[in-house]
Design a protein around this motif. Sequence first.
Motif, PDB file in Angstrom:
ATOM      1  N   PHE A 116      20.955  42.426  22.433  1.00 12.02           N
ATOM      2  CA  PHE A 116      20.059  41.773  23.963  1.00 12.02           C
ATOM      3  C   PHE A 116      19.705  42.666  24.497  1.00 12.02           C
ATOM      4  CE2 PHE A 116      24.329  43.770  25.221  1.00 12.02           C
ATOM      5  CZ  PHE A 116      24.760  44.534  26.737  1.00 12.02           C
ATOM      6  N   LEU A 117      18.554  41.761  24.643  1.00 11.68           N
ATOM      7  CA  LEU A 117      17.983  43.001  25.933  1.00 11.68           C
ATOM      8  C   LEU A 117      17.980  43.246  27.076  1.00 11.68           C
ATOM      9  CD1 LEU A 117      14.499  40.985  25.748  1.00 11.68           C
ATOM     10  CD2 LEU A 117      15.227  43.205  24.566  1.00 11.68           C
ATOM     11  N   PHE A 118      18.172  44.806  27.959  1.00 15.63           N
ATOM     12  CA  PHE A 118      18.706  45.873  29.058  1.00 15.63           C
ATOM     13  C   PHE A 118      17.746  46.490  29.084  1.00 15.63           C
ATOM     14  CE2 PHE A 118      21.100  49.658  30.347  1.00 15.63           C
ATOM     15  CZ  PHE A 118      21.187  48.950  31.370  1.00 15.63           C
ATOM     16  N   ARG A 178      23.668  50.291  40.029  1.00 22.82           N
ATOM     17  CA  ARG A 178      25.083  49.396  39.790  1.00 22.82           C
ATOM     18  C   ARG A 178      25.339  49.426  38.563  1.00 22.82           C
ATOM     19  NH1 ARG A 178      21.813  45.162  43.865  1.00 22.82           N
ATOM     20  NH2 ARG A 178      21.836  46.996  45.739  1.00 22.82           N
ATOM     21  N   GLU A 179      27.118  48.983  38.297  1.00 16.53           N
ATOM     22  CA  GLU A 179      27.602  48.645  36.975  1.00 16.53           C
ATOM     23  C   GLU A 179      27.397  47.476  37.172  1.00 16.53           C
ATOM     24  OE1 GLU A 179      31.426  49.940  35.042  1.00 16.53           O
ATOM     25  OE2 GLU A 179      31.574  49.064  36.802  1.00 16.53           O
ATOM     26  N   CYS A 180      26.870  46.596  35.542  1.00 17.08           N
ATOM     27  CA  CYS A 180      27.224  45.351  35.158  1.00 17.08           C
ATOM     28  C   CYS A 180      27.988  44.648  36.015  1.00 17.08           C
ATOM     29  CB  CYS A 180      27.213  45.548  34.332  1.00 17.08           C
ATOM     30  SG  CYS A 180      26.921  43.349  33.982  1.00 17.08           S
ATOM     31  N   GLY A 181      28.488  43.107  37.200  1.00 15.67           N
ATOM     32  CA  GLY A 181      29.280  42.538  37.690  1.00 15.67           C
ATOM     33  C   GLY A 181      30.251  41.812  36.093  1.00 15.67           C
ATOM     34  N   ALA A 182      29.981  41.861  34.733  1.00 12.52           N
ATOM     35  CA  ALA A 182      30.885  41.590  34.188  1.00 12.52           C
ATOM     36  C   ALA A 182      31.973  42.760  33.890  1.00 12.52           C
ATOM     37  CB  ALA A 182      30.460  41.202  33.107  1.00 12.52           C
ATOM     38  N   HIS A 183      33.449  41.880  34.045  1.00  9.21           N
ATOM     39  CA  HIS A 183      34.065  42.549  34.179  1.00  9.21           C
ATOM     40  C   HIS A 183      34.435  43.674  32.646  1.00  9.21           C
ATOM     41  CE1 HIS A 183      36.401  39.435  31.143  1.00  9.21           C
ATOM     42  NE2 HIS A 183      37.019  40.262  31.193  1.00  9.21           N
ATOM     43  N   ASN A 184      34.101  43.299  32.199  1.00 11.46           N
ATOM     44  CA  ASN A 184      33.827  43.524  30.544  1.00 11.46           C
ATOM     45  C   ASN A 184      33.049  44.907  29.808  1.00 11.46           C
ATOM     46  OD1 ASN A 184      32.442  42.226  29.952  1.00 11.46           O
ATOM     47  ND2 ASN A 184      34.408  41.234  27.999  1.00 11.46           N
ATOM     48  N   CYS A 185      31.862  44.602  31.196  1.00 11.88           N
ATOM     49  CA  CYS A 185      31.007  45.229  30.279  1.00 11.88           C
ATOM     50  C   CYS A 185      30.681  46.897  31.265  1.00 11.88           C
ATOM     51  CB  CYS A 185      29.788  44.625  30.938  1.00 11.88           C
ATOM     52  SG  CYS A 185      27.847  45.705  30.567  1.00 11.88           S
ATOM     53  N   MET A 215      20.692  39.036  31.714  1.00  9.41           N
ATOM     54  CA  MET A 215      20.920  37.563  31.693  1.00  9.41           C
ATOM     55  C   MET A 215      21.067  37.394  30.464  1.00  9.41           C
ATOM     56  SD  MET A 215      20.922  36.594  35.554  1.00  9.41           S
ATOM     57  CE  MET A 215      21.393  34.746  34.886  1.00  9.41           C
ATOM     58  N   GLU A 216      20.730  37.294  29.732  1.00  9.14           N
ATOM     59  CA  GLU A 216      20.727  37.317  28.537  1.00  9.14           C
ATOM     60  C   GLU A 216      21.797  37.510  28.191  1.00  9.14           C
ATOM     61  OE1 GLU A 216      19.071  38.243  23.329  1.00  9.14           O
ATOM     62  OE2 GLU A 216      18.096  39.094  25.354  1.00  9.14           O
ATOM     63  N   ARG A 217      22.765  37.910  28.666  1.00 10.38           N
ATOM     64  CA  ARG A 217      24.362  38.467  27.997  1.00 10.38           C
ATOM     65  C   ARG A 217      25.110  38.040  28.986  1.00 10.38           C
ATOM     66  NH1 ARG A 217      27.467  42.808  27.731  1.00 10.38           N
ATOM     67  NH2 ARG A 217      29.425  42.495  25.807  1.00 10.38           N
ATOM     68  N   CYS A 218      25.931  38.957  29.943  1.00  9.12           N
ATOM     69  CA  CYS A 218      26.353  38.558  30.931  1.00  9.12           C
ATOM     70  C   CYS A 218      26.104  37.936  32.138  1.00  9.12           C
ATOM     71  CB  CYS A 218      27.032  40.301  31.938  1.00  9.12           C
ATOM     72  SG  CYS A 218      27.408  41.272  29.959  1.00  9.12           S
ATOM     73  N   VAL A 260      28.201  30.028  32.376  1.00  9.13           N
ATOM     74  CA  VAL A 260      28.618  29.589  32.119  1.00  9.13           C
ATOM     75  C   VAL A 260      30.200  29.366  31.856  1.00  9.13           C
ATOM     76  CG1 VAL A 260      29.762  28.388  29.452  1.00  9.13           C
ATOM     77  CG2 VAL A 260      27.280  29.209  29.043  1.00  9.13           C
ATOM     78  N   ARG A 261      30.598  30.419  32.570  1.00  8.98           N
ATOM     79  CA  ARG A 261      31.830  30.226  32.740  1.00  8.98           C
ATOM     80  C   ARG A 261      31.820  29.326  34.004  1.00  8.98           C
ATOM     81  NH1 ARG A 261      32.633  35.848  30.806  1.00  8.98           N
ATOM     82  NH2 ARG A 261      31.634  35.962  33.851  1.00  8.98           N
ATOM     83  N   SER A 262      31.301  29.526  35.317  1.00 10.20           N
ATOM     84  CA  SER A 262      30.668  29.475  36.319  1.00 10.20           C
ATOM     85  C   SER A 262      31.067  27.707  36.574  1.00 10.20           C
ATOM     86  CB  SER A 262      30.098  29.373  37.463  1.00 10.20           C
ATOM     87  OG  SER A 262      30.267  30.755  37.390  1.00 10.20           O
TER      88      SER A 262
END
Length: 207
Positions: free
Chosen positions: A18-20, A164-171, A189-192, A198-200
């Motif tokens: 994914f793009l970052f 900052r760290e990505c807001g996803a718990h596993n990233c 946005m493409e990944r986390c 989707v989860r929301s």
Amino acid sequence: MTDVASGISLVSLRGARFLFDPGALCLEFLTTGGPGIGARYEVLHRPADLADWLGRSRLRLDSAQIDVSPAELAAGRRMRDALWRLVCARTGSRPPASTPTDFDATPADLDALNGAAASAPLAPRLAPDGTRHWVLPASGGQAIASIARDAVELFSGPYADRIRECGAHNCYLVFVDTSRPGRRRWCSMERCGNRHKVRSLRARREV
């Protein structure tokens, strides 16, 4: 890989690509690997690997004109690992499943960063079209010094509080939020970001 026009990295993580855009050269360098569990993502195995990465980074260097010695590769990895620990100390977080010794910053890490920054960096030059380029050929040590100086500027500059760290718990990817509102949460946005959406959405439908 990195889009040399924008500094946006194509990152491979757990089999997904994914793009970052980390927003800073020094944070882009962290995508090459790291201490502890970061070793599984190591891409700088040979001197040529560092030269190739510099060619894909936002520095836009011609990798064929970057001479990297084994000692410079080792120094670059040491500085990167020190930078990882300093960034974790700044953000108050560390990658999941890591041990404290992997990502706890020490005075030696600050010395490693400052030592790298004290070396001669890449020399800039102005092209006839008004764009900035770099004087080549150059050494891997010069490139590492430029990355370290970028880190010093980031840590001491106006965006120091936006690392900052990505807001996803596993990233555990880190970035500097240079957006005007300062509300960036995700590495991408493409990944986390999309996964969070989707989860929301699923959670709302289940209510």
